[in-house]
Design a protein around this motif. Sequence first.
Motif, PDB file in Angstrom:
ATOM      1  N   SER A  88       6.337  49.680 -19.916  1.00  0.00           N
ATOM      2  CA  SER A  88       6.065  50.958 -19.254  1.00  0.00           C
ATOM      3  C   SER A  88       5.109  51.798 -20.081  1.00  0.00           C
ATOM      4  O   SER A  88       4.188  52.417 -19.536  1.00  0.00           O
ATOM      5  N   ARG A  89       5.323  51.818 -21.393  1.00  0.00           N
ATOM      6  CA  ARG A  89       4.420  52.598 -22.246  1.00  0.00           C
ATOM      7  C   ARG A  89       3.017  52.021 -22.200  1.00  0.00           C
ATOM      8  O   ARG A  89       2.043  52.764 -22.133  1.00  0.00           O
ATOM      9  N   LYS A  92       1.297  53.238 -19.375  1.00  0.00           N
ATOM     10  CA  LYS A  92       1.298  54.696 -19.366  1.00  0.00           C
ATOM     11  C   LYS A  92       2.216  55.270 -18.279  1.00  0.00           C
ATOM     12  O   LYS A  92       1.983  56.349 -17.745  1.00  0.00           O
ATOM     13  N   TYR A  94       5.241  56.736 -18.389  1.00  0.00           N
ATOM     14  CA  TYR A  94       6.211  57.319 -19.306  1.00  0.00           C
ATOM     15  C   TYR A  94       7.493  57.743 -18.593  1.00  0.00           C
ATOM     16  O   TYR A  94       8.565  57.700 -19.179  1.00  0.00           O
ATOM     17  N   GLU A  97       9.576  54.716 -18.527  1.00  0.00           N
ATOM     18  CA  GLU A  97      10.065  54.427 -19.877  1.00  0.00           C
ATOM     19  C   GLU A  97      11.253  55.323 -20.212  1.00  0.00           C
ATOM     20  O   GLU A  97      12.288  54.837 -20.683  1.00  0.00           O
ATOM     21  N   ALA A 139       8.737  59.002 -25.841  1.00  0.00           N
ATOM     22  CA  ALA A 139       8.499  58.784 -24.416  1.00  0.00           C
ATOM     23  C   ALA A 139       8.611  60.100 -23.649  1.00  0.00           C
ATOM     24  O   ALA A 139       7.794  60.380 -22.763  1.00  0.00           O
ATOM     25  N   ARG A 140       9.590  60.901 -23.991  1.00  0.00           N
ATOM     26  CA  ARG A 140       9.740  62.213 -23.341  1.00  0.00           C
ATOM     27  C   ARG A 140       8.534  63.101 -23.618  1.00  0.00           C
ATOM     28  O   ARG A 140       8.048  63.806 -22.730  1.00  0.00           O
ATOM     29  N   LEU A 142       5.454  62.107 -24.389  1.00  0.00           N
ATOM     30  CA  LEU A 142       4.303  61.586 -23.657  1.00  0.00           C
ATOM     31  C   LEU A 142       4.393  61.922 -22.167  1.00  0.00           C
ATOM     32  O   LEU A 142       3.387  62.265 -21.539  1.00  0.00           O
ATOM     33  N   TYR A 143       5.587  61.842 -21.614  1.00  0.00           N
ATOM     34  CA  TYR A 143       5.779  62.169 -20.207  1.00  0.00           C
ATOM     35  C   TYR A 143       5.492  63.652 -19.960  1.00  0.00           C
ATOM     36  O   TYR A 143       4.822  64.021 -18.984  1.00  0.00           O
ATOM     37  N   GLN A 146       1.856  64.228 -19.943  1.00  0.00           N
ATOM     38  CA  GLN A 146       1.250  63.653 -18.740  1.00  0.00           C
ATOM     39  C   GLN A 146       1.442  64.579 -17.533  1.00  0.00           C
ATOM     40  O   GLN A 146       0.612  64.621 -16.631  1.00  0.00           O
TER      41      GLN A 146
END
Length: 148
Positions: A88-89, A92, A94, A97, A139-140, A142-143, A146
Amino acid sequence: MSMLKFLFKKKKPSLEKEDGSPKTSGELIAEVTDGANLVDGKQTWEIAEDSKHDIEAMKRCCDAELKTMDKSGLVPAPYYFERVAILSRKAKNYKQEVFYCEQYIEKVEAFYSKVGSESVADVRKGPRYQAIVKRLPKARELYAKQCT
């Protein structure tokens, strides 16, 4: 309560095949879970190597691991959830993920809250579980970036 008693309390399988040879642990699990651990007719561990780069196959393995936990009381293996998070990463994605990391951590914590860790191996102490926990904050982050 021993792990075997806990595992087989719902349905006690025969330990031998019709020809008298011993069943593999995977065959026993498939029998006890009525095939919940199967993906495309194969056990999740059989799919792991050949399909480790196939996110859809890994997601189906995650589902099968959760069904196995519900039917037989076995903790889900972290490998598939970690693979989904990694893939998932790379894509992209996120949100996905975060979802799979959170879902795994939540299900594992619920599992050990219910059965304890005295009679079964504690996957929370293993490197794959720890890797999932460790990657969740990033991941949080990056999300969140995004979404802005």
